[in-house]
Design a protein around this motif. Structure first.
Motif, PDB file in Angstrom:
ATOM      1  N   SER A   1     -45.370   7.523  -9.031  1.00  0.00           N
ATOM      2  CA  SER A   1     -44.611   6.550  -9.700  1.00  0.00           C
ATOM      3  C   SER A   1     -44.390   7.704 -10.406  1.00  0.00           C
ATOM      4  CB  SER A   1     -45.868   6.524 -11.230  1.00  0.00           C
ATOM      5  OG  SER A   1     -46.705   7.036 -11.542  1.00  0.00           O
ATOM      6  N   THR A   2     -43.441   7.768 -11.134  1.00  0.00           N
ATOM      7  CA  THR A   2     -42.579   8.992 -11.417  1.00  0.00           C
ATOM      8  C   THR A   2     -43.466   9.826 -12.941  1.00  0.00           C
ATOM      9  OG1 THR A   2     -40.524   7.791 -11.627  1.00  0.00           O
ATOM     10  CG2 THR A   2     -40.825   9.501 -13.181  1.00  0.00           C
ATOM     11  N   GLU A   3     -44.550   8.956 -13.497  1.00  0.00           N
ATOM     12  CA  GLU A   3     -45.325   9.759 -14.440  1.00  0.00           C
ATOM     13  C   GLU A   3     -46.391  10.987 -13.382  1.00  0.00           C
ATOM     14  OE1 GLU A   3     -49.141   8.445 -17.137  1.00  0.00           O
ATOM     15  OE2 GLU A   3     -47.511   6.503 -17.242  1.00  0.00           O
ATOM     16  N   GLU A   4     -46.977  10.059 -12.513  1.00  0.00           N
ATOM     17  CA  GLU A   4     -47.799  11.461 -11.387  1.00  0.00           C
ATOM     18  C   GLU A   4     -46.839  12.087 -10.782  1.00  0.00           C
ATOM     19  OE1 GLU A   4     -50.860   7.399  -9.315  1.00  0.00           O
ATOM     20  OE2 GLU A   4     -49.076   7.536  -8.923  1.00  0.00           O
ATOM     21  N   GLN A   5     -45.761  12.570 -10.594  1.00  0.00           N
ATOM     22  CA  GLN A   5     -45.176  12.811 -10.332  1.00  0.00           C
ATOM     23  C   GLN A   5     -44.723  13.995 -10.975  1.00  0.00           C
ATOM     24  OE1 GLN A   5     -41.244  11.226  -8.631  1.00  0.00           O
ATOM     25  NE2 GLN A   5     -42.202  11.027  -6.959  1.00  0.00           N
ATOM     26  N   ARG A   6     -44.652  13.794 -12.741  1.00  0.00           N
ATOM     27  CA  ARG A   6     -44.475  15.033 -13.355  1.00  0.00           C
ATOM     28  C   ARG A   6     -45.408  15.549 -13.654  1.00  0.00           C
ATOM     29  NH1 ARG A   6     -40.689  10.770 -17.288  1.00  0.00           N
ATOM     30  NH2 ARG A   6     -38.801  11.046 -17.151  1.00  0.00           N
ATOM     31  N   ALA A   7     -46.597  14.762 -13.645  1.00  0.00           N
ATOM     32  CA  ALA A   7     -47.784  15.170 -13.658  1.00  0.00           C
ATOM     33  C   ALA A   7     -48.069  16.239 -12.886  1.00  0.00           C
ATOM     34  CB  ALA A   7     -48.761  14.167 -13.878  1.00  0.00           C
TER      35      ALA A   7
ATOM     36  N   GLN B   1     -46.175  19.227 -13.973  1.00  0.00           N
ATOM     37  CA  GLN B   1     -46.797  19.957 -15.203  1.00  0.00           C
ATOM     38  C   GLN B   1     -47.837  20.911 -14.616  1.00  0.00           C
ATOM     39  OE1 GLN B   1     -45.255  19.840 -17.613  1.00  0.00           O
ATOM     40  NE2 GLN B   1     -46.406  21.979 -17.810  1.00  0.00           N
TER      41      GLN B   1
END
Length: 319
Positions: free
Chosen positions: A86-92, A95
């Motif tokens: 997911s986009t959130e997992e990719q960003r995590a 980071q």
């Protein structure tokens, strides 16, 4: 302000627990260490000892060693595995990679401050040398140790300097006795670190050399074809002279470590061809033999200037 040294001593206890070693090498943990290093009040010397202890303990964790040397596997956002997240997992994940790079850089800066800053106690440099020894445990790190934090001031060079006692001047809190100590028991492999933040004990200065020489042995004795190249680098950086100084320091555990690293270096064909017959190598082997004798080992030297050390019925060829 005056409670910070006690806080730092308690903070160092966390480094004894593996479950906290990862957190201590994260952004929050490193920020606390930076604030502690900036403290300039009473007890600053003990704070620096404890900070060096934290780093040395945390580098027992392989992930932390990769972080400080920037040896982490780089994130590839083109892979199917990454795109399925997911986009959130990719960003995590992105980071997390950025945070690791920042952490590695900040810890290297902190280590530089501990090595060159003041005040200096032998305990700080003992833990510092132990941290470098931890980095040298993995063969995959050896090439990076020639480059980090910079080629001119690499960790390999720092090991050589500390092994030869030519590093930043350190002042023992108590007189150094004939064995290189100051009333504290001389022990190999982490005597200063055993208390986990016991910055009040000043270890023998010989322990600094001993830990650094253990690190050099790990670099020299890889047991494969890479050894010749690493030994060549050690020789060109003045390792023989540093080991000779270490042998002359009258600290028996250090003398025994010199014997071991000489044996490891002599096992490499390049080193044997380059050094045998030189005055420096002859002096080093002679000192290594005297160190072995002081440790109760049996010595045999053949007509070519090579030596064997016998301990417990096992023959160890030095050169």
């Amino acid at each position: 302000g005056s409670v910070l040294p006690e806080f730092c001593s308690a903070y160092a206890q966390l480094a004894l627990l593996e479950e906290y070693q990862g957190w201590l090498f994260g952004l929050d943990g490193v920020e606390v260490m930076q604030r502690l290093e900036a403290y300039v009040g009473p007890g600053r010397a003990n704070v620096r000892v404890n900070l060096a202890h934290i780093i040395a303990r945390c580098l027992r964790l392989p992930l932390n060693r990769r972080i400080i040397l920037e040896r982490l596997t780089r994130l590839d956002d083109r892979t199917d595995a990454f795109r399925r997240k997911s986009t959130e997992e990719q960003r995590a994940l992105i980071q997390k990679e950025k945070d690791a790079l920042v952490t590695g850089r900040e810890v290297r800066v902190l280590m530089d401050s501990l090595l060159h800053g003041t005040p200096r106690k032998p305990g700080t440099l003992v833990h510092y040398a132990e941290a470098l020894e931890r980095l040298a445990e993995e063969r995959a790190n050896h090439g990076l140790l020639l480059q980090r934090p910079s080629p001119e001031h690499s960790y390999i060079r720092q090991l050589i300097v500390l092994a030869g006692g030519r590093g930043p001047k350190i002042k023992a809190a108590a007189p150094v006795d004939a064995k290189g100590g100051n009333g504290a028991a001389a022990g190999g492999g982490g005597g200063a670190a055993a208390a986990g933040g016991d910055a009040s004990r000043d270890p023998p200065i010989g322990e600094v050399r001993q830990a650094a020489i253990r690190g050099l042995r790990l670099v020299a004795d890889t047991g494969d074809s890479d050894s010749d190249g690493m030994c060549e680098s050690l020789l060109r950086m003045g390792a023989v002279e540093a080991l000779l100084e270490g042998c002359l320091c009258a600290h028996e555990p250090t003398q025994l470590e010199v014997t071991r690293v000489v044996r490891a270096m002599a096992a490499q064909s390049y080193v044997a061809d380059m050094l045998v017959g030189t005055d420096a190598w002859a002096a080093l082997v002679g000192c290594a033999l005297r160190g072995a004798v002081a440790s109760g080992l049996e010595i045999d030297v053949d007509g070519d200037g090579f030596a064997s050390v016998t301990a417990g019925g096992v023959d160890h060829h030095i050169g």
